[in-house]
Design a protein around this motif. Structure first.
Motif, PDB file in Angstrom:
ATOM      1  N   MET A   1      16.854 -11.644 -58.404  1.00 18.01           N
ATOM      2  CA  MET A   1      16.202 -11.300 -59.663  1.00 18.01           C
ATOM      3  C   MET A   1      15.675  -9.878 -59.598  1.00 18.01           C
ATOM      4  SD  MET A   1      13.112 -13.177 -61.701  1.00 18.01           S
ATOM      5  CE  MET A   1      13.312 -14.721 -60.886  1.00 18.01           C
ATOM      6  N   SER A   2      15.751  -9.211 -60.711  1.00 14.98           N
ATOM      7  CA  SER A   2      15.307  -7.825 -60.730  1.00 14.98           C
ATOM      8  C   SER A   2      13.824  -7.711 -60.400  1.00 14.98           C
ATOM      9  CB  SER A   2      15.571  -7.253 -62.113  1.00 14.98           C
ATOM     10  OG  SER A   2      14.748  -6.144 -62.337  1.00 14.98           O
ATOM     11  N   LYS A   3      13.434  -6.684 -59.710  1.00 15.34           N
ATOM     12  CA  LYS A   3      12.038  -6.553 -59.315  1.00 15.34           C
ATOM     13  C   LYS A   3      11.149  -6.127 -60.460  1.00 15.34           C
ATOM     14  CE  LYS A   3      11.515  -6.257 -54.463  1.00 15.34           C
ATOM     15  NZ  LYS A   3      12.028  -5.335 -53.452  1.00 15.34           N
ATOM     16  N   GLY A   4      11.739  -5.715 -61.542  1.00 15.66           N
ATOM     17  CA  GLY A   4      10.878  -5.346 -62.666  1.00 15.66           C
ATOM     18  C   GLY A   4      11.045  -3.892 -63.028  1.00 15.66           C
ATOM     19  N   LEU A   5      10.639  -3.580 -64.216  1.00 13.07           N
ATOM     20  CA  LEU A   5      10.806  -2.217 -64.693  1.00 13.07           C
ATOM     21  C   LEU A   5      10.030  -1.259 -63.805  1.00 13.07           C
ATOM     22  CD1 LEU A   5      10.402  -2.975 -68.455  1.00 13.07           C
ATOM     23  CD2 LEU A   5      12.483  -2.366 -67.302  1.00 13.07           C
ATOM     24  N   LYS A   6      10.727  -0.282 -63.279  1.00  8.94           N
ATOM     25  CA  LYS A   6      10.053   0.656 -62.369  1.00  8.94           C
ATOM     26  C   LYS A   6       8.936   1.378 -63.088  1.00  8.94           C
ATOM     27  CE  LYS A   6      12.924   1.488 -58.473  1.00  8.94           C
ATOM     28  NZ  LYS A   6      14.370   1.552 -58.757  1.00  8.94           N
ATOM     29  N   ILE A   7       9.168   1.721 -64.341  1.00  7.18           N
ATOM     30  CA  ILE A   7       8.148   2.490 -65.051  1.00  7.18           C
ATOM     31  C   ILE A   7       6.914   1.636 -65.282  1.00  7.18           C
ATOM     32  CG2 ILE A   7       7.594   3.550 -67.258  1.00  7.18           C
ATOM     33  CD1 ILE A   7      10.439   4.631 -67.264  1.00  7.18           C
ATOM     34  N   LEU A   8       7.136   0.352 -65.553  1.00 10.57           N
ATOM     35  CA  LEU A   8       6.014  -0.531 -65.783  1.00 10.57           C
ATOM     36  C   LEU A   8       5.228  -0.710 -64.495  1.00 10.57           C
ATOM     37  CD1 LEU A   8       4.971  -2.070 -68.179  1.00 10.57           C
ATOM     38  CD2 LEU A   8       6.228  -4.036 -67.442  1.00 10.57           C
TER      39      LEU A   8
ATOM     40  N   LYS B   1       5.273   1.457 -61.967  1.00 11.51           N
ATOM     41  CA  LYS B   1       4.830   2.737 -61.402  1.00 11.51           C
ATOM     42  C   LYS B   1       3.383   2.942 -61.755  1.00 11.51           C
ATOM     43  CE  LYS B   1       5.773   7.572 -62.205  1.00 11.51           C
ATOM     44  NZ  LYS B   1       6.713   8.681 -62.211  1.00 11.51           N
ATOM     45  N   ASP B   2       2.607   3.369 -60.799  1.00 12.63           N
ATOM     46  CA  ASP B   2       1.163   3.359 -60.947  1.00 12.63           C
ATOM     47  C   ASP B   2       0.609   4.764 -60.786  1.00 12.63           C
ATOM     48  OD1 ASP B   2      -1.161   0.923 -59.789  1.00 12.63           O
ATOM     49  OD2 ASP B   2      -1.493   2.772 -60.915  1.00 12.63           O
ATOM     50  N   PRO B   3       0.381   5.479 -61.869  1.00 11.07           N
ATOM     51  CA  PRO B   3      -0.090   6.857 -61.732  1.00 11.07           C
ATOM     52  C   PRO B   3      -1.351   6.963 -60.887  1.00 11.07           C
ATOM     53  CG  PRO B   3       0.295   6.341 -64.032  1.00 11.07           C
ATOM     54  CD  PRO B   3       0.500   5.078 -63.269  1.00 11.07           C
TER      55      PRO B   3
ATOM     56  N   ASN C   1      -8.915  -3.604 -46.118  1.00 14.78           N
ATOM     57  CA  ASN C   1      -7.492  -3.622 -46.428  1.00 14.78           C
ATOM     58  C   ASN C   1      -7.175  -2.725 -47.623  1.00 14.78           C
ATOM     59  OD1 ASN C   1      -7.700  -5.231 -48.934  1.00 14.78           O
ATOM     60  ND2 ASN C   1      -8.423  -6.789 -47.510  1.00 14.78           N
TER      61      ASN C   1
ATOM     62  N   ASP D   1      -7.990  -3.669 -51.492  1.00 16.78           N
ATOM     63  CA  ASP D   1      -9.338  -3.410 -52.012  1.00 16.78           C
ATOM     64  C   ASP D   1      -9.506  -1.935 -52.359  1.00 16.78           C
ATOM     65  OD1 ASP D   1     -10.906  -5.757 -49.669  1.00 16.78           O
ATOM     66  OD2 ASP D   1      -9.820  -6.072 -51.544  1.00 16.78           O
TER      67      ASP D   1
ATOM     68  N   ASN E   1      -7.962  -1.256 -55.646  1.00 11.78           N
ATOM     69  CA  ASN E   1      -8.854  -1.657 -56.733  1.00 11.78           C
ATOM     70  C   ASN E   1      -9.850  -0.544 -57.050  1.00 11.78           C
ATOM     71  OD1 ASN E   1      -7.824  -4.223 -57.246  1.00 11.78           O
ATOM     72  ND2 ASN E   1      -9.113  -5.190 -55.703  1.00 11.78           N
TER      73      ASN E   1
ATOM     74  N   TRP F   1      -8.198   2.207 -58.940  1.00  6.09           N
ATOM     75  CA  TRP F   1      -7.903   1.846 -60.324  1.00  6.09           C
ATOM     76  C   TRP F   1      -9.159   1.759 -61.176  1.00  6.09           C
ATOM     77  CZ3 TRP F   1      -4.636  -2.701 -58.122  1.00  6.09           C
ATOM     78  CH2 TRP F   1      -3.327  -2.276 -57.889  1.00  6.09           C
TER      79      TRP F   1
END
Lengths: 775, 154
Positions: B1-8, B10-12, B89, B92, B95, B98
């Motif tokens: 299964m695809s890992k998911g949209l890279k852009i979605l 991607k975490d600036p 770790n 944390d 977090n 973000w």
């Protein structure tokens, strides 16, 4: 260009371009022309990029459910142009659905089911085959010997798709749908709802009942059905393309058998729907849809989906929330605030870490400074007004949220509005809440600041100045036993004494408990512990770092003095006496002492339930310490289990290599690894035993104090429901809820040893509610 | 299964910032590797009066804090507006990147960035006057940073 081979780089570039385009769909205006254009481009790309396109469309179906109708329309247009592609896409979706269910990814599976059902509206899937799938879903309610949460999920997946596709399915197959409805209704009537009280944020039904999620959804669908499936909220781009889509050939869904229940299946927990607003709360703006309207369901679903998609990026998340389509027809800010608090207060746990919601709300206040802060203030006021019936765990989160929020806005708040709490019993929820908030605010600033931000009338609720209390400090302490040793120690500490020097000073401290010392002189001696811990902590009081250094430097002395269980308990007691004004320091010292193995988790649990802490038993810091202790225990067990797994894997790899190479020399290496595995196995067993013991201690103590209270009330003829009791019984619930995965392992022991039928029904009810959560 | 949209995915917030530690003795790619695995954050724009306790309280909201190293003025050895926060770790620490980066601590907006880890000497400001480099030059009066920037005071 038929002979051209599509290079790998082209595929990647195309894929990235496509991802961008797909995500941006719906952001700008002219959605329809964008969709039409994109459908054309994709159709042309199908010969070369088909698998990529399939994969991307399946992914957006899974990950961007708030925009589902946009993507279903796109698939519909593609299907109209290329029937085979439509068929392959449906097959790919079914494959993905099966994988999600097998991987216990039930939340994503709901979005896939919803996507499939909306494909009926886009003429990709034939309605009768969708009805057949739903028939199979609801037939799961007839399964026996399966958890109720399994049956619940299939009913939920069916009902939650109906706002999108109910009209179409009913028009085509009303008799079958009626049958499915009848089955659903009878299931909903006979299912157990023991778990509900444990999951409600408020115990009161006024002003808004806190309904179980399936009950609420059923009421919403019933109302939608009565309204002849007229639903006006969902954005349906496919309506504009009706003339194209109705020409398309439809596919039949292959017969779908729900995968059977296995031991590894873990289904979503039931929920209670959080409601705090209704149409009376925003009298000037657009009307808020009623609690049983399907619009309410769809709006809430979409807002939850937006948060789920963007929670790590608060700016994007906030922007997406405030630009929700159709926002002019609904009181959007109220919905947003309600949905955010619904997640923050969700039991057992919020979907994401608590602090995320704090920063999201701050971001929203920044984005809508003229409107959102007022709604948030209104919400805060409401939450305060209803504190009396709010679940203690939720109150904790409210305290943490509010204090952190205030610290970002210079602690500005109209405290006088809450003067009613000043005349109440200080143990009742409102004054308690204000006290805890001010304590947390102080931790984020400093004592004088707190005194400055509240009116003078609130001074009784202000926290104590977090100073150290040293019992040997002033002249009146001359007469205290051990006083001279304390002075001696102080001098020694200041002149950088070693552990041995400290031991020799302590050697001569008499033991008030014993008549005759044993040979070593190091059995449990409370006075030794007292003078040592008091003096050391006092000298290291300047900061956390100073205290941690002190613990590290004299670790040997600590370990020796605290060797016995009574020793450990006494160390904690003395530490608490020194720092009782500074709960934050107490928490970090307990944490350090556990990590450096000066005390163990069971000692902390026993200390929390000891008589010395009974006065502070309902304070938040005590429970934060206990839960942190349990978490450390759990992490410790996981860590060793992981080490064992890794060692086993290493051995397996070595065996495989040996059988490949046929090499005898690694026999020796095997031996060392096998020994390590054996040691780790013992370590795991010992850690698990310690973990089990910790929970047993905690539950035992709860049962003891609750039973004491219940018996006393019965003999005195007083009401059981004191503020203390409500707090205590909900703290017991909190243990179950916050650590439910671990506790599940020990259910049999708990049932046989502690939560037996002879137990008072008040206490037993908590256990039964917990059992019902995954039943 | 695809890992998911890279852009979605991607975490600036987790992208490495412009800052590069010029005193780091390894290569740029080594530094980047350490940064991507680090669970230590560099925190700046603190008030010089901000305490370890306040930092601990705020950062504990993202996970258990392992250590806090207060940034010190090299000469006076007093707090000079930055610190390092170490978690047990990486999750944390993420977090914190973000959810705490760009929010208030002690009524100032703080900034967090990934750090390669604490080594002796990195707790000292590298500005000429003993404080932080940025502290040399700010021309506005910032009571939380001891007044005007040192260079502006000359």
């Amino acid at each position: 260009m038929r002979g051209k081979v599509t290079s790998y780089r082209d595929i990647i570039k195309k894929s990235q371009h496509l991802q961008c385009t797909l995500i941006k769909l719906g952001f700008a205006c002219s959605l329809e022309s964008n969709l039409e254009g994109l459908a054309g481009v994709l159709e042309a790309d199908l010969p070369n990029y088909k698998s990529k396109i399939l994969r991307l469309l399946c992914t957006v179906a899974r990950l961007l459910p708030e925009k589902l109708t946009i993507y279903t329309t796109l698939v519909g247009l593609l299907n109209a142009r290329n029937y085979n592609f439509g068929g392959e896409f449906v097959e790919a979706m079914i494959r993905q659905l099966k994988e999600s269910l097998k991987a216990n990814n039930y939340n994503e599976a709901v979005y896939l089911v919803r996507f499939l059902s909306d494909l009926v509206n886009c003429h990709v899937i034939a309605a009768p085959s969708m009805v057949a799938m739903f028939e199979n879903f609801v037939s799961v309610t007839q399964e026996e010997d399966v958890p109720q949460v399994r049956r619940d999920w299939y009913v939920y997946a069916f009902l939650s798709s109906l706002p999108w596709v109910g009209k179409e399915l009913y028009e085509k197959k009303d008799a079958e749908m009626d049958r499915i409805f009848a089955n659903t209704e009878s299931y909903l009537k006979r299912r157990q709802k023991t778990h509900v009280p444990m999951l409600q944020v408020w115990t009161a039904d006024k002003p808004h009942p806190q309904e179980e999620y399936l009950d609420c959804l059923w009421a919403q669908i019933q109302k939608l059905k009565k309204d002849r499936w007229q639903e006006r909220h969902i954005l349906r781009p496919y309506l504009a393309f009706d003339s194209i889509l109705c020409e398309a050939l439809q596919h039949n869904l292959p017969p779908f058998t729900p995968p059977p229940h296995t031991e590894d299946s873990v289904y979503p927990m039931p929920r209670v729907i959080f409601r705090m607003f209704d149409y009376t709360d925003d009298p000037e703006g657009p009307v808020m849809p009623g609690s049983h309207s399907v619009e309410r369901f769809v709006i809430e679903e979409n807002l939850h989906c937006i948060i789920k998609s963007h929670w790590k990026e608060r700016k994007t998340c906030a922007a997406q929330l405030v630009s929700y389509p159709g926002k002019n027809k609904i009181p959007l800010n109220y919905h947003i605030v309600e949905v955010i608090f619904a997640e923050l207060f969700q039991l057992p746990a919020p979907p994401h870490i608590d602090v995320m919601y704090t920063t999201l709300l701050i971001e929203l206040c920044k984005l809508q400074p003229g409107s959102l802060p007022q709604v948030l203030a209104q919400a805060t006021e409401m939450l305060y007004m209803r504190l009396d019936t709010m679940n203690t765990t939720c109150v904790d989160r409210f305290i943490n949220w509010f204090s952190h929020h205030l610290s970002n806005f210079q602690f500005r708040w109209s405290w006088e509005d809450w003067s009613d709490c000043l005349s109440q019993d200080p143990e009742s929820p409102k004054p308690k809440f204000v006290r805890e908030v001010l304590e947390k605010c102080m931790r984020l600033s400093y004592h004088q600041r707190i005194l400055d931000i509240v009116p003078p009338t609130f001074s009784a609720l202000c926290p104590a100045n977090p100073t150290c209390i040293y019992k040997y400090g002033d002249e009146s302490s001359n007469s205290l036993p051990g006083h001279s040793v304390a002075l001696c120690l102080a001098v020694a500490f200041k002149s950088k004494a070693t552990n041995d020097e400290i031991f020799s000073i302590l050697k001569d401290v008499p033991n008030p408990n014993q008549d005759d010392d044993d040979d070593e002189g190091f059995s449990f001696n409370p006075l030794k512990i007292e003078v040592f811990v008091q003096t050391l902590l006092h000298l290291a009081a300047k900061s956390f770092s100073h205290s941690f250094s002190a613990l590290a430097k004299f670790h040997e002395v600590f370990k020796t003095l605290a060797e016995s269980d009574e020793g450990k308990l006494h160390v904690l007691r003395v530490m608490f006496e020194v720092w009782r004004n500074h709960p934050q320091m107490i928490a970090v010292l307990v944490d350090k002492m556990i990590r450096t193995q000066i005390v163990d988790c069971a000692a902390v649990a026993n200390w929390i339930f000891s008589s010395e802490l009974s006065r502070d038993f309902t304070r938040l810091f005590v429970w934060e310490i206990l839960h942190s202790t349990i978490r450390k225990m759990n992490k410790h067990v996981l860590k060793i289990q992981k080490e064992l797994e890794e060692a086993k894997e290493k051995l397996a790899r070595q065996h495989k290599r040996r059988s490949d190479d046929d090499d005898r020399s690694s026999d020796r290496k095997d031996g060392a690894l096998e020994e390590q595995i054996e040691r780790l196995q013992e370590k795991v067993e010992s850690a698990q035993s310690e973990q089990k013991n910790l929970f047993l201690v905690i539950f035992q103590r709860f049962i003891m104090i609750l039973t004491e209270h219940l018996v006393r009330c019965e003999t005195d003829g007083t009401s059981v429901l004191t503020p203390w009791y409500k707090n205590c019984i909900e703290r017991l619930q909190q243990i179950f809820l916050q650590h439910h995965q671990i506790i599940q392992q020990y259910m049999v022991t708990l049932e046989n040893l502690l939560f037996t039928a002879e137990l008072d029904p008040h206490i037993l009810a908590v256990f039964q509610q917990f059992c019902a959560l995954q039943a | 299964m695809s890992k998911g949209l890279k852009i979605l995915c991607k975490d600036p917030a987790l992208e490495l910032s412009y800052y590069q530690d010029y005193q780091f003795s390894g290569s740029k790619s080594q530094q980047e590797k350490l940064l991507r695995e680090s669970s230590i954050l560099y925190v700046e724009n603190l008030s010089i009066y901000t305490t370890e306790e306040q930092i601990h309280e705020l950062f504990s909201r993202c996970g258990d804090v392992r250590n806090i190293f207060m940034g010190l003025d090299k000469i006076t050895k007093t707090a000079c507006g930055f610190c390092y926060v170490e978690y047990y770790n990486r999750d944390d620490a993420e977090n914190a990147m973000w959810f705490l980066n760009g929010t208030c601590l002690d009524e100032r907006i703080i900034h967090t960035d990934w750090d390669i880890g604490f080594r002796e000497g990195r707790q000292y400001g590298r500005g000429v006057s003993g404080g932080q480099v940025t502290g040399e030059f700010h021309e506005d009066f910032d009571p939380g940073r001891g007044g005007f920037g040192r260079q502006a005071q000359i």
